[in-house]
Write an enzyme that holds these catalytic residues in place. Structure first.
Site, PDB file in Angstrom:
ATOM      1  N   CYS A   2      52.911 -33.133  72.925  1.00 50.86           N
ATOM      2  CA  CYS A   2      51.654 -32.610  72.406  1.00 50.86           C
ATOM      3  C   CYS A   2      51.956 -31.412  71.524  1.00 50.86           C
ATOM      4  CB  CYS A   2      50.763 -32.164  73.547  1.00 50.86           C
ATOM      5  SG  CYS A   2      50.523 -33.429  74.803  1.00 50.86           S
ATOM      6  N   ARG A  27      52.670 -34.653  66.406  1.00 47.92           N
ATOM      7  CA  ARG A  27      53.182 -34.628  67.779  1.00 47.92           C
ATOM      8  C   ARG A  27      52.309 -35.418  68.744  1.00 47.92           C
ATOM      9  NH1 ARG A  27      56.875 -30.434  68.534  1.00 47.92           N
ATOM     10  NH2 ARG A  27      56.483 -30.403  70.773  1.00 47.92           N
ATOM     11  N   TRP A  74      49.115 -35.977  73.075  1.00 50.20           N
ATOM     12  CA  TRP A  74      49.698 -37.307  73.247  1.00 50.20           C
ATOM     13  C   TRP A  74      49.597 -37.592  74.736  1.00 50.20           C
ATOM     14  CZ3 TRP A  74      54.107 -39.575  75.591  1.00 50.20           C
ATOM     15  CH2 TRP A  74      54.395 -40.875  75.152  1.00 50.20           C
ATOM     16  N   ASN A 100      52.046 -28.739  77.042  1.00 46.11           N
ATOM     17  CA  ASN A 100      52.863 -29.859  76.569  1.00 46.11           C
ATOM     18  C   ASN A 100      53.892 -30.138  77.649  1.00 46.11           C
ATOM     19  OD1 ASN A 100      54.479 -31.668  75.144  1.00 46.11           O
ATOM     20  ND2 ASN A 100      55.633 -30.035  74.141  1.00 46.11           N
ATOM     21  N   GLY A 101      53.864 -31.362  78.203  1.00 47.30           N
ATOM     22  CA  GLY A 101      54.838 -31.677  79.252  1.00 47.30           C
ATOM     23  C   GLY A 101      54.241 -32.650  80.250  1.00 47.30           C
ATOM     24  N   GLU A 485      66.959 -51.006  61.499  1.00 48.10           N
ATOM     25  CA  GLU A 485      66.064 -49.941  61.022  1.00 48.10           C
ATOM     26  C   GLU A 485      64.871 -50.544  60.272  1.00 48.10           C
ATOM     27  OE1 GLU A 485      65.529 -47.071  61.716  1.00 48.10           O
ATOM     28  OE2 GLU A 485      64.592 -46.060  60.026  1.00 48.10           O
ATOM     29  N   LYS A 489      61.046 -49.875  61.453  1.00 48.23           N
ATOM     30  CA  LYS A 489      60.032 -49.294  60.567  1.00 48.23           C
ATOM     31  C   LYS A 489      58.819 -50.208  60.488  1.00 48.23           C
ATOM     32  CE  LYS A 489      61.062 -46.037  60.421  1.00 48.23           C
ATOM     33  NZ  LYS A 489      62.257 -45.354  60.804  1.00 48.23           N
ATOM     34  N   GLU A 492      56.740 -50.212  63.813  1.00 51.14           N
ATOM     35  CA  GLU A 492      56.056 -48.991  64.228  1.00 51.14           C
ATOM     36  C   GLU A 492      54.891 -48.619  63.323  1.00 51.14           C
ATOM     37  OE1 GLU A 492      58.345 -45.352  64.438  1.00 51.14           O
ATOM     38  OE2 GLU A 492      59.576 -45.993  62.765  1.00 51.14           O
ATOM     39  N   HIS A 508      73.505 -68.321  67.584  1.00 49.53           N
ATOM     40  CA  HIS A 508      73.604 -68.286  69.044  1.00 49.53           C
ATOM     41  C   HIS A 508      72.229 -68.205  69.700  1.00 49.53           C
ATOM     42  CE1 HIS A 508      77.930 -67.978  68.821  1.00 49.53           C
ATOM     43  NE2 HIS A 508      77.817 -66.979  67.966  1.00 49.53           N
ATOM     44  N   LYS A 608      55.751 -37.710  66.841  1.00 44.73           N
ATOM     45  CA  LYS A 608      56.962 -37.402  66.088  1.00 44.73           C
ATOM     46  C   LYS A 608      58.060 -36.844  66.982  1.00 44.73           C
ATOM     47  CE  LYS A 608      59.139 -36.839  62.107  1.00 44.73           C
ATOM     48  NZ  LYS A 608      59.702 -38.088  61.567  1.00 44.73           N
TER      49      LYS A 608
END
Ligand code: F6R
Length: 613
Positions: A2, A27, A74, A100-101, A485, A489, A492, A508, A608
């Site tokens: 957060c 965040r 968040w 935050n936590g 990558e 991208k 997300e 395979h 982030k």
């Protein structure tokens, strides 16, 4: 994860805090809120949703006051609702906190408070912490001390800021555990407190960092630091080398677009101050290896997400350029099964934010085993920069979009330089090899700039493909991490299912998925042998009616019908190829998300800085 902001000074607290929260919205953006101490007492406004939802509530309330705290959330404990939005008050309502936590022992603490008659109006652990601070105040503790005592009861990593109605000239804030940054700064007009630098650099570039196990009493002109056991601490000022305007969108529609386009300059910032070609020299002035390079027998790279993928490329650089055995581990896996480590194992932690909890725990494990830790980090002053024995800053500037782009290429650039330096120090290269290698990386920013020319073609591809529900990305050798990558991208920011894998693995298993509804993005940029093998995989897909977008170099002579679409990027030395090969994939993800009308810079469920394990 957060974002926390606190302000006290001559400006109106509400608008100043809103500005700070906007800078920290990366965040978390599930809910937002703030509290201001007004002449009528503490006023709280909060809601589920974004800062843009909070702003009208705050503006309509005309909150008069010059001290306050704010939060962008968040969600961890408790759903995304108005009631769970911060700030939260203690039992008496005379203090509020933002947090935050994640409290691992919240059930136990809540049960204890309930037994003492406390009542809660939210499902959050934050409200429990607010009540714990209130209890300490009732016992007569000063505000910073009450916070310190409450923090000592929490298991987990936390940052908390407190505003109390009976302390109109002070904010108290504190931290425990290895996650969740807290920065304070002063300018002539007041003091600012925030989880991260973007909210502070708009007020001042001279900052002080609150470290884990500390509480700060923040006043208009000064900050006083103490350990949780009340011992005073002297804390120096750090000057942040960021230009605040660099964080603005500079005419781009989204930060992600700006950051993709910044890559020629940001990569040059990572490389050029450290490399000269005449005479050929490499100087990592700001980086001192924590051990003798010749004594290292192995390197283990620990990182998460995009930084982990950069680490896969980095491991290859270390093996190939420095002849050093090297492997990359997902930080959250390494943290609880680090395997054998010795003083001769160089652990290299990689992180844009320097705050990723999984990475910080991995570093703690490495230190516990006696292994030296070097870090590649973008955010100066972050927790990782303090924990590591040596830091190689990326100098990529602030990355605001949640999806990492420019820091990926800068991580690759930094790894390349580190590998070249280790090669020299370990006597693993000739002078001629060294000169060729640094010339190759010095020219990489130009190749990246030319790779950006593919944008109109990629935008057109996004128009054609944006309705597809699934994608495969494949590549071999250094094309493999690039494919991973590209898939990360795409998923997300566009929420399209995408899977990346090594091209040689196609036969395979994944080949069973090939049909016209499963487009494949193939990256074929490595050296000749590997490229030929990747092109074989492409031929196998085409012969099964698969649709292929091929990323190839502009120097390759390809059969006309090999792929449905070919995106050409500049030919470079094979080890530089991931730096240019990733550019069309970043642009593809970006334009797909834009086509789909999604929130590119703040994709759902993400944040982030991931400061929880
Ligand atoms: C992907 C992304 C994440 C981060 C990951 C690690 O675009 O941004 O996967 O790469 O959370 O973050 P840092 O590098 O800050 O440790």
């Amino acid at each position: 994860m957060c974002g926390i902001v606190g302000y006290l000074g001559e400006r109106p607290a509400a608008s100043t805090i809103l500005d700070g929260l906007r800078a920290l919205e990366y965040r978390g953006y599930d809910s937002a809120g703030l509290a201001v101490l007004t002449p009528d007492g503490l006023e709280v406004r909060r809601c589920a949703g974004r800062i843009s939802d909070l702003a009208p509530l705050v503006e309509d309330a005309h909150l008069t006051g010059s001290i306050g705290v704010g939060h962008t959330r968040w969600a961890t404990h408790g759903a995304v609702t108005d009631d769970n939005a911060h700030p939260h008050a203690d039992a008496s309502g005379r203090l509020v906190i933002v947090h935050n936590g994640m409290t691992d022992n919240v059930d136990e603490l809540r049960a204890e408070l309930l037994a003492d008659g406390h009542q809660f109006s939210s499902e959050t652990d934050t409200e429990v912490i607010a009540h714990l601070i209130g209890v300490e105040r009732d016992r007569g503790a000063e505000l910073p001390d009450a916070l310190g005592r409450a923090l000592q009861r929490l298991v987990g990593a936390h940052s908390v800021a407190v505003l109390a109605a009976d302390e109109p000239d002070m904010l108290a804030a504190g931290r425990i555990g290895a996650a969740g940054g807290l920065v304070v700064g002063h300018n002539g007009c007041g003091a600012i407190l925030a989880s991260d630098l973007p909210a502070v650099v708009r007020h001042t570039r001279k900052v002080q960092i609150v470290q884990a196990g500390e509480v700060v009493s923040l006043r208009r002109r000064a900050a006083e630091f103490r350990r949780l056991d009340n011992r005073p601490v002297t804390r120096g000022l750090i000057t942040v080398p960021w230009d605040p305007v660099a964080a603005a969108k500079a005419g781009h529609r989204h930060f992600m677009h700006k950051e993709i386009h910044e890559q020629p300059e940001t990569l040059a910032e990572t490389i050029r101050p450290r490399v000269t070609l005449d005479p050929p020299e490499l100087r990592l002035d700001d980086f001192r290896l924590p051990t003798d390079a010749r004594q290292i027998d192995r390197a283990v790279i620990v990182a998460s997400g995009t930084s982990h993928i950069a680490g896969m490329v980095g491991a290859r650089y270390l093996r190939e350029l420095a002849r050093l055995p090297a492997a990359t581990e997902i930080a959250s896996e390494f943290a609880y099964a680090p395997g054998p480590l010795t003083r001769r194992t160089l652990v290299i932690a990689v992180s844009q934010s320097g705050e990723t909890a999984d990475v910080l725990v991995a570093v703690q494990r490495a230190h516990a085993a006696g292994a030296p830790v070097a870090a590649l980090v973008n955010t100066v002053g972050s927790e990782l920069t303090r924990m590591a024995d040596a830091v190689l800053p990326l100098h990529a500037g602030p990355e605001v979009s949640v999806a990492a782009t420019k820091t990926f290429t800068s991580e690759l650039g930094a790894f390349y330089l580190l590998a070249c330096q280790l090669a020299q120090q370990r006597g693993a290269c000739t002078q001629a090899q060294f000169e060729r290698r640094i010339a190759a990386i010095a020219h990489a920013p130009i190749a990246v700039a030319r790779a950006l020319d593919v944008e109109p073609q990629v935008e057109e591809l996004a128009r054609r493909f944006h309705r597809c529900k699934n994608f495969l990305f494949l590549g071999r050798g250094l094309g493999h991490p690039v494919a991973l990558e590209g898939a990360l991208k795409l998923k997300e920011i566009s929420y399209i299912h995408a899977e990346g894998f090594a091209a040689g693995e196609l036969k395979h298993g994944p080949i069973a998925l090939i049909d016209p509804d499963m487009p494949v993005v193939a990256v074929a940029l490595d050296d000749d042998d590997v490229r030929a093998k990747t092109l074989n995989a492409v031929a196998q897909i085409r012969s099964r009616d698969g649709r292929v977008i091929l990323v190839a170099s502009d120097a390759d002579d390809l059969r006309g019908d090999l792929a449905e679409h070919v995106v050409r990027v500049p030919r470079t030395a094979p080890l530089i190829a991931p730096l240019v090969g990733v550019v069309p994939l970043q642009l593809f993800a970006y334009h797909m998300a834009v086509r789909l009308g999604l929130d590119v810079d703040q994709p759902r469920n993400l944040a982030k800085s991931v400061t929880v394990e």
